[in-house]
Design an enzyme around this catalytic site. Structure first.
Site, PDB file in Angstrom:
ATOM      1  N   SER A 122      -8.205  -3.065  -3.419  1.00 19.28           N
ATOM      2  CA  SER A 122      -8.980  -1.821  -3.327  1.00 19.28           C
ATOM      3  C   SER A 122     -10.034  -1.742  -4.422  1.00 19.28           C
ATOM      4  O   SER A 122     -11.179  -1.367  -4.156  1.00 19.28           O
ATOM      5  CB  SER A 122      -8.060  -0.600  -3.445  1.00 19.28           C
ATOM      6  OG  SER A 122      -7.308  -0.463  -2.271  1.00 19.28           O
ATOM      7  N   ASP A 164      -3.582  -1.866  -7.184  1.00 23.50           N
ATOM      8  CA  ASP A 164      -4.148  -2.429  -5.963  1.00 23.50           C
ATOM      9  C   ASP A 164      -5.525  -3.043  -6.229  1.00 23.50           C
ATOM     10  O   ASP A 164      -6.559  -2.384  -6.153  1.00 23.50           O
ATOM     11  CB  ASP A 164      -4.236  -1.316  -4.914  1.00 23.50           C
ATOM     12  CG  ASP A 164      -4.615  -1.854  -3.554  1.00 23.50           C
ATOM     13  OD1 ASP A 164      -5.272  -2.916  -3.500  1.00 23.50           O
ATOM     14  OD2 ASP A 164      -4.270  -1.227  -2.552  1.00 23.50           O
ATOM     15  N   TYR A 216      -2.163  -2.251   6.250  1.00 23.95           N
ATOM     16  CA  TYR A 216      -3.370  -3.058   6.440  1.00 23.95           C
ATOM     17  C   TYR A 216      -3.774  -3.067   7.912  1.00 23.95           C
ATOM     18  O   TYR A 216      -2.927  -2.913   8.799  1.00 23.95           O
ATOM     19  CB  TYR A 216      -3.123  -4.502   5.989  1.00 23.95           C
ATOM     20  CG  TYR A 216      -3.053  -4.621   4.492  1.00 23.95           C
ATOM     21  CD1 TYR A 216      -4.211  -4.755   3.738  1.00 23.95           C
ATOM     22  CD2 TYR A 216      -1.832  -4.567   3.834  1.00 23.95           C
ATOM     23  CE1 TYR A 216      -4.151  -4.841   2.370  1.00 23.95           C
ATOM     24  CE2 TYR A 216      -1.763  -4.637   2.452  1.00 23.95           C
ATOM     25  CZ  TYR A 216      -2.933  -4.774   1.731  1.00 23.95           C
ATOM     26  OH  TYR A 216      -2.886  -4.844   0.372  1.00 23.95           O
ATOM     27  N   ARG A 249       0.845  -1.209   0.000  1.00 23.72           N
ATOM     28  CA  ARG A 249       0.000   0.000   0.000  1.00 23.72           C
ATOM     29  C   ARG A 249       0.866   1.239   0.000  1.00 23.72           C
ATOM     30  O   ARG A 249       0.986   1.931   0.998  1.00 23.72           O
ATOM     31  CB  ARG A 249      -0.888  -0.039   1.217  1.00 23.72           C
ATOM     32  CG  ARG A 249      -1.723  -1.270   1.169  1.00 23.72           C
ATOM     33  CD  ARG A 249      -2.888  -1.132   1.997  1.00 23.72           C
ATOM     34  NE  ARG A 249      -3.987  -1.662   1.235  1.00 23.72           N
ATOM     35  CZ  ARG A 249      -5.177  -1.856   1.742  1.00 23.72           C
ATOM     36  NH1 ARG A 249      -5.420  -1.534   2.965  1.00 23.72           N
ATOM     37  NH2 ARG A 249      -6.106  -2.360   1.001  1.00 23.72           N
ATOM     38  N   GLN A 265      -0.851   2.244  -6.140  1.00 21.50           N
ATOM     39  CA  GLN A 265      -2.308   2.409  -6.057  1.00 21.50           C
ATOM     40  C   GLN A 265      -3.035   1.901  -7.299  1.00 21.50           C
ATOM     41  O   GLN A 265      -4.083   1.278  -7.195  1.00 21.50           O
ATOM     42  CB  GLN A 265      -2.663   3.871  -5.819  1.00 21.50           C
ATOM     43  CG  GLN A 265      -2.911   4.145  -4.350  1.00 21.50           C
ATOM     44  CD  GLN A 265      -3.103   5.610  -4.036  1.00 21.50           C
ATOM     45  OE1 GLN A 265      -2.894   6.464  -4.905  1.00 21.50           O
ATOM     46  NE2 GLN A 265      -3.493   5.908  -2.832  1.00 21.50           N
TER      47      GLN A 265
HETATM   48  P1  NAD Z   1      -9.253  -3.394   5.042  1.00 18.76           P
HETATM   49  O1  NAD Z   1     -10.116  -4.136   4.094  1.00 18.76           O
HETATM   50  O2  NAD Z   1      -7.978  -4.019   5.511  1.00 18.76           O
HETATM   51  O3  NAD Z   1     -10.129  -3.029   6.347  1.00 18.76           O
HETATM   52  C1  NAD Z   1     -11.359  -2.374   6.232  1.00 18.76           C
HETATM   53  C2  NAD Z   1     -11.465  -1.249   7.229  1.00 18.76           C
HETATM   54  O4  NAD Z   1     -11.866  -1.798   8.475  1.00 18.76           O
HETATM   55  C3  NAD Z   1     -10.188  -0.458   7.490  1.00 18.76           C
HETATM   56  O5  NAD Z   1     -10.441   0.914   7.283  1.00 18.76           O
HETATM   57  C4  NAD Z   1      -9.862  -0.772   8.936  1.00 18.76           C
HETATM   58  O6  NAD Z   1      -9.245   0.315   9.620  1.00 18.76           O
HETATM   59  C5  NAD Z   1     -11.234  -1.058   9.494  1.00 18.76           C
HETATM   60  N1  NAD Z   1     -11.257  -1.844  10.726  1.00 18.76           N
HETATM   61  C6  NAD Z   1     -10.456  -2.888  11.099  1.00 18.76           C
HETATM   62  N2  NAD Z   1     -10.797  -3.316  12.323  1.00 18.76           N
HETATM   63  C7  NAD Z   1     -11.863  -2.556  12.731  1.00 18.76           C
HETATM   64  C8  NAD Z   1     -12.658  -2.529  13.909  1.00 18.76           C
HETATM   65  N3  NAD Z   1     -12.431  -3.351  14.933  1.00 18.76           N
HETATM   66  N4  NAD Z   1     -13.639  -1.595  13.976  1.00 18.76           N
HETATM   67  C9  NAD Z   1     -13.875  -0.715  12.965  1.00 18.76           C
HETATM   68  N5  NAD Z   1     -13.148  -0.699  11.833  1.00 18.76           N
HETATM   69  C10 NAD Z   1     -12.145  -1.603  11.713  1.00 18.76           C
HETATM   70  O7  NAD Z   1      -8.881  -1.955   4.543  1.00 18.76           O
HETATM   71  P2  NAD Z   1      -8.995  -1.290   3.100  1.00 18.76           P
HETATM   72  O8  NAD Z   1     -10.361  -0.801   2.921  1.00 18.76           O
HETATM   73  O9  NAD Z   1      -8.483  -2.218   2.066  1.00 18.76           O
HETATM   74  O10 NAD Z   1      -7.975  -0.068   3.218  1.00 18.76           O
HETATM   75  C11 NAD Z   1      -7.879   0.745   4.343  1.00 18.76           C
HETATM   76  C12 NAD Z   1      -7.175   2.044   3.957  1.00 18.76           C
HETATM   77  O11 NAD Z   1      -5.860   1.816   3.445  1.00 18.76           O
HETATM   78  C13 NAD Z   1      -7.861   2.818   2.835  1.00 18.76           C
HETATM   79  O12 NAD Z   1      -8.918   3.604   3.305  1.00 18.76           O
HETATM   80  C14 NAD Z   1      -6.738   3.666   2.275  1.00 18.76           C
HETATM   81  O13 NAD Z   1      -6.623   4.889   2.983  1.00 18.76           O
HETATM   82  C15 NAD Z   1      -5.525   2.836   2.540  1.00 18.76           C
HETATM   83  N6  NAD Z   1      -5.051   2.252   1.269  1.00 18.76           N
HETATM   84  C16 NAD Z   1      -3.928   2.761   0.698  1.00 18.76           C
HETATM   85  C17 NAD Z   1      -3.460   2.233  -0.514  1.00 18.76           C
HETATM   86  C18 NAD Z   1      -2.231   2.751  -1.187  1.00 18.76           C
HETATM   87  O14 NAD Z   1      -1.697   3.741  -0.735  1.00 18.76           O
HETATM   88  N7  NAD Z   1      -1.760   2.109  -2.249  1.00 18.76           N
HETATM   89  C19 NAD Z   1      -4.136   1.179  -1.106  1.00 18.76           C
HETATM   90  C20 NAD Z   1      -5.281   0.669  -0.492  1.00 18.76           C
HETATM   91  C21 NAD Z   1      -5.716   1.222   0.699  1.00 18.76           C
END
Ligand code: NAD
Length: 390
Positions: free
Chosen positions: A139, A136, A235, A128, A133
Site C-alpha cells: 500500500s 503494508d 486482494y 490486509r 495496515q
Molecule cells: P490492488 O493493487 O490489488 O488492485 C488495484 C485495484 O484494482 C483494486 O481496487 C481492485 O479492486 C481493482 N481492480 C481489479 N480488477 C479490476 C478490473 N477488472 N477493473 C477495474 N478495477 C479492477 O489493490 P490495492 O490498491 O492494493 O488495495 C485495494 C483495497 O484493499 C484498498 O483500497 C483498501 O481498501 C484495501 N486494503 C486494505 C488494507 C488493510 O486493511 N490492511 C491494506 C491494503 C489495502
C-alpha cells in the site's frame, strides 16, 4: 542482535530498507545496526546520517551478511532474480531476511531460501487486516506509484491539466480516467484533481465509490455484475474472460472520451487483465496518453510493454516498471516505517521471536528455520517438491 542493511543491487533500485530516522526505533528494541557503505546514498541518506545515529558502516555486503542476525532489504529472491543465487549463498542458518521476495510470481526462488536454514518473510504477503495496515508496504509503495504516474503523464501530455482563463482564451481541463481505485488509483485521482483535471474512476469493487468521490473524482457506473471481486486476503482476484470482455465493451466509450487513462488493476501473482485493447486505443483522441501501472505483469493495455514508451494510433502508452524507486527518498521513508512496525511485533529487549500463532507473522513468513511454511507458496510449488537452487 544485529540488523544489517545491504545496498540494493537491482539496476535503478534507489530505495534503501531503513532510513536514518528509524534507527533509534531499532535501538530501542535492543538491536544494533550495520549498514553497507553507500546503501542509502541514492535515496538521499548519506552514510554520515546513519553514523550520527550510532550505526556502523561496513565496506562490503559480505560483511553485512556475515555480521547481521536480521537482514532488511527492499528486494531479494524473486524480486531480484539476477542476484538471487549469490545473495542466497551469503545467508546462514537462523538469520531472518525481510524484503519484497515476489513469492507469488517466483515461488521457487522464494522457497529456495529454505536451503540456507533461514527464516524469510515477504512484504507482499502481509495480510490486509487493520492491525497490519502500518506494515503494508504494498500500500505505501502504491501510494507513491499513483502519485508519480500522474506526474509522468502531466510531463508527457500535449495538454495542461487545469482549466485556465487567459487573455488568449480559455484552456479546458484535462480529462483523466483511472481504472482500479485501490491505493494507487485513489492517489492518482487525488493528484490529478490537485493539478486541476476533471477525473473519473472505475473499480470492480462498487464499495470504493465513496472513496473516489471523497478525492473529488466521479465514479463511473458500469452495468457489470462483479460478484465477489476480492479474495479472502482482501486482494483483487481474476474475474474470468467473459467478465473482462463485457467490461472492455462498456468501458470503450469512457476510455475514448478521456485525454489520459491510468490503469492500476493488478492481480497478485497473476498476469494483469487486459482492460484496454488495441482497438480501444485506436478509438482515443490523437495525443492521448495511457500510463499502465500494471505493466510489470503484462499490463492492463494490450499494447503496453514494461519499461517502454509505445506510440500507437497517435496515443502514447507508458509502462513504467518500478515507480516507487523513482521517488526513493519518501518511498524509503515509508517502507522503512513498515519494516519497523513489523519488527515491533517480533523483537522485545533485543530478542527475536517468530511467533507463528500471530496471523501477520504466519501469513508473511515463506520460510522458517529452513522449511517452506507458507501454505500459499506450498500450494504454488506443490508441497514436498524439492526446491532446486536455481
Ligand atoms: P490492488 O493493487 O490489488 O488492485 C488495484 C485495484 O484494482 C483494486 O481496487 C481492485 O479492486 C481493482 N481492480 C481489479 N480488477 C479490476 C478490473 N477488472 N477493473 C477495474 N478495477 C479492477 O489493490 P490495492 O490498491 O492494493 O488495495 C485495494 C483495497 O484493499 C484498498 O483500497 C483498501 O481498501 C484495501 N486494503 C486494505 C488494507 C488493510 O486493511 N490492511 C491494506 C491494503 C489495502
Amino acid at each position: 542482535m544485529i540488523v544489517g542493511i545491504p545496498a540494493e543491487l537491482v539496476s535503478g533500485e534507489d530505495r534503501v530498507a531503513i532510513v536514518p530516522a528509524d534507527v533509534p526505533a531499532l535501538m530501542k528494541m535492543g538491536l544494533q545496526v550495520v549498514v553497507e557503505a553507500g546503501a542509502g546514498m541514492r535515496a538521499g541518506f548519506p552514510d554520515a546520517a546513519y553514523v550520527e545515529r550510532g550505526v556502523r558502516t561496513v565496506a562490503s555486503r559480505t560483511d553485512v551478511y556475515a555480521q547481521a542476525d536480521i537482514v532488511l532489504k527492499v528486494r531479494a529472491a524473486g524480486a531480484d532474480p539476477g542476484h538471487a543465487d549469490k545473495e542466497r549463498a551469503m545467508l546462514r542458518p537462523q538469520q531472518l531476511l525481510i524484503a519484497f521476495l515476489e513469492p507469488l510470481w517466483e515461488p521457487r526462488l522464494a522457497a529456495s531460501l529454505a536451503e540456507r536454514g533461514v527464516t524469510a518473510m515477504a512484504m507482499e504477503l502481509i495480510p490486509r487486516i487493520s492491525r497490519a495496515q502500518s506494515m503494508d508496504a504494498l500500500s505505501s509503495m502504491a501510494t507513491v506509484a499513483g502519485y508519480k504516474a500522474v506526474l509522468i503523464a502531466a510531463a508527457s501530455m500535449p495538454r495542461m491539466f487545469p482549466m485556465l482563463m487567459t487573455a488568449a482564451g480559455t484552456v479546458t481541463p484535462a480529462r483523466v480516467f483511472v481504472i482500479g481505485a485501490g491505493v494507487a488509483g485513489l492517489q492518482a485521482c487525488a493528484t490529478a484533481k490537485r493539478l486541476g483535471a476533471r477525473v473519473e474512476a472505475y473499480d470492480v469493487r462498487a464499495a470504493v465509490k465513496e472513496q473516489v468521490e471523497s478525492v473529488g473524482a466521479k465514479f463511473v457506473e458500469l452495468p457489470l455484475e462483479t460478484g465477489s471481486s476480492e479474495d479472502k486476503g482482501g486482494y483483487a482476484k481474476a474475474l474470468g474472460d467473459d467478465f473482462y470482455e463485457r467490461q472492455r465493451k462498456l468501458m470503450a466509450e469512457v476510455v475514448a472520451r478521456n485525454d489520459l487513462v491510468i490503469t492500476t488493476a493488478a492481480i497478485p501473482g497473476k498476469p494483469s487483465p487486459v482492460l484496454i485493447t488495441a482497438e480501444m486505443v485506436a478509438g482515443m483522441q490523437p495525443g492521448s496518453l495511457i500510463v499502465d501501472l500494471a505493466a510489470e505483469r503484462g499490463g492492463n493495455c494490450e499494447l503496453t510493454r514494461s519499461d517502454q514508451i509505445i506510440v500507437a494510433h497517435n496515443v502514447t502508452i507508458i509502462g513504467p516498471g518500478n515507480l516507487p524507486a523513482t521517488v526513493p527518498n519518501h518511498a524509503s521513508q515509508l517502507y522503512s516505517r513498515n519494516l519497523i512496525n513489523l519488527l515491533r511485533l517480533m523483537v522485545k529487549d533485543g530478542k527475536l521471536t517468530v511467533n507463528m500463532d500471530d496471523e501477520i507473522i504466519r501469513e508473511s513468513t515463506v520460510v522458517h528455520d529452513g522449511k517452506v511454511v507458507s501454505a500459499r507458496i506450498n500450494d504454488l510449488i506443490g508441497a514436498g517438491t524439492p526446491v532446486a537452487s536455481s
